[in-house]
Motif scaffolding. Structure first.
Motif, PDB file in Angstrom:
ATOM      1  N   ALA A   1      -2.355 -10.024   3.747  1.00 26.41           N
ATOM      2  CA  ALA A   1      -2.096  -8.712   2.938  1.00 26.41           C
ATOM      3  C   ALA A   1      -0.652  -8.275   3.199  1.00 26.41           C
ATOM      4  N   SER A   2      -0.029  -7.764   1.960  1.00 20.10           N
ATOM      5  CA  SER A   2       1.326  -7.298   2.332  1.00 20.10           C
ATOM      6  C   SER A   2       1.403  -5.720   2.304  1.00 20.10           C
ATOM      7  N   HIS A   3       1.383  -5.302   3.394  1.00 20.93           N
ATOM      8  CA  HIS A   3       1.239  -3.768   3.454  1.00 20.93           C
ATOM      9  C   HIS A   3       2.621  -3.111   3.600  1.00 20.93           C
ATOM     10  N   TYR A   4       3.502  -3.856   4.822  1.00 27.04           N
ATOM     11  CA  TYR A   4       4.500  -3.162   5.310  1.00 27.04           C
ATOM     12  C   TYR A   4       5.664  -3.906   4.314  1.00 27.04           C
ATOM     13  N   SER A   5       5.735  -5.054   4.003  1.00 28.63           N
ATOM     14  CA  SER A   5       6.885  -5.550   3.406  1.00 28.63           C
ATOM     15  C   SER A   5       6.750  -6.988   2.887  1.00 28.63           C
ATOM     16  N   HIS A   6       7.482  -7.545   1.783  1.00 27.66           N
ATOM     17  CA  HIS A   6       7.099  -8.529   1.084  1.00 27.66           C
ATOM     18  C   HIS A   6       7.031  -9.943   2.297  1.00 27.66           C
ATOM     19  N   ASP A   7       8.165  -9.632   3.379  1.00 29.62           N
ATOM     20  CA  ASP A   7       8.379 -10.799   4.111  1.00 29.62           C
ATOM     21  C   ASP A   7       7.675 -10.812   5.250  1.00 29.62           C
TER      22      ASP A   7
END
Length: 177
Positions: free
Chosen positions: A84-90
């Motif tokens: 999952a990408s909840h904070y940033s794309h990296d």
């Protein structure tokens, strides 16, 4: 000893097999968010399980920014994993569950390695995971994949960070930018 471990995106056929494994070899609280009602694999809980996975089919680029995989060991579905990408794309978050009968054999460690490869292919530089100090299997899988573990003194909560780009430290993964 474990066999060949693979990840497969959850299509409808895989989803039905994943539900069967969950119902027959895992507790609902181990594999999905809570659903109100009596304990056990009620019809309502099974429908919620299916809906949860179907909602994540669009993947990381979809509205939930999350994808799920079936964990396959020697051709059999044995659990589920997610990114999952909840904070940033990296920075991607991960989690997984395994059927009770498949635990303690190294499948989680091998699955985490596959998830790290998926995350790197998606352009992530780091992966994070949350667990507890009383989950030795998760901690072992994280340690075997070189996670940096942080335990909070006032709880059993453990935060794990896994760098994918060895030349740079992992970016901060705080939910509060």
């Amino acid at each position: 000893m474990i066999g060949q471990v693979d990840l497969r995106h959850v299509d409808e056929e895989i989803l039905q097999g994943l539900l069967s494994v969950a119902v027959n070899d895992a507790a609902p609280g181990e594999v999905m968010p809570p659903v109100a009602g009596p304990p056990g694999w009620t019809t309502k809980r099974q429908e919620a399980f299916l809906a949860w996975h179907r909602a994540r089919r669009p993947g990381l680029a979809g509205p939930l920014h999350e994808c799920t995989f079936a964990i396959i060991n020697d051709g059999r579905i044995v659990g589920s994993a997610r990114l999952a990408s909840h904070y940033s794309h990296d920075v991607l978050e991960t989690g997984m569950w395994l059927a009770q009968s498949e635990r303690g054999r190294g499948i989680g460690t091998a699955t985490l390695r596959k998830l790290l490869d998926e995350a790197a292919s998606a352009g992530a530089r780091a992966v994070i995971a949350e667990t507890t100090a009383n989950n030795p299997a998760a901690l072992a899988a994280l340690r075997h994949n070189d996670a940096r573990l942080t335990t909070h003194q006032d709880s059993t909560h453990v935060h794990a960070q896994l760098a994918l780009d060895e030349t740079q430290p992992p970016p901060s993964a705080s939910p509060n930018p």
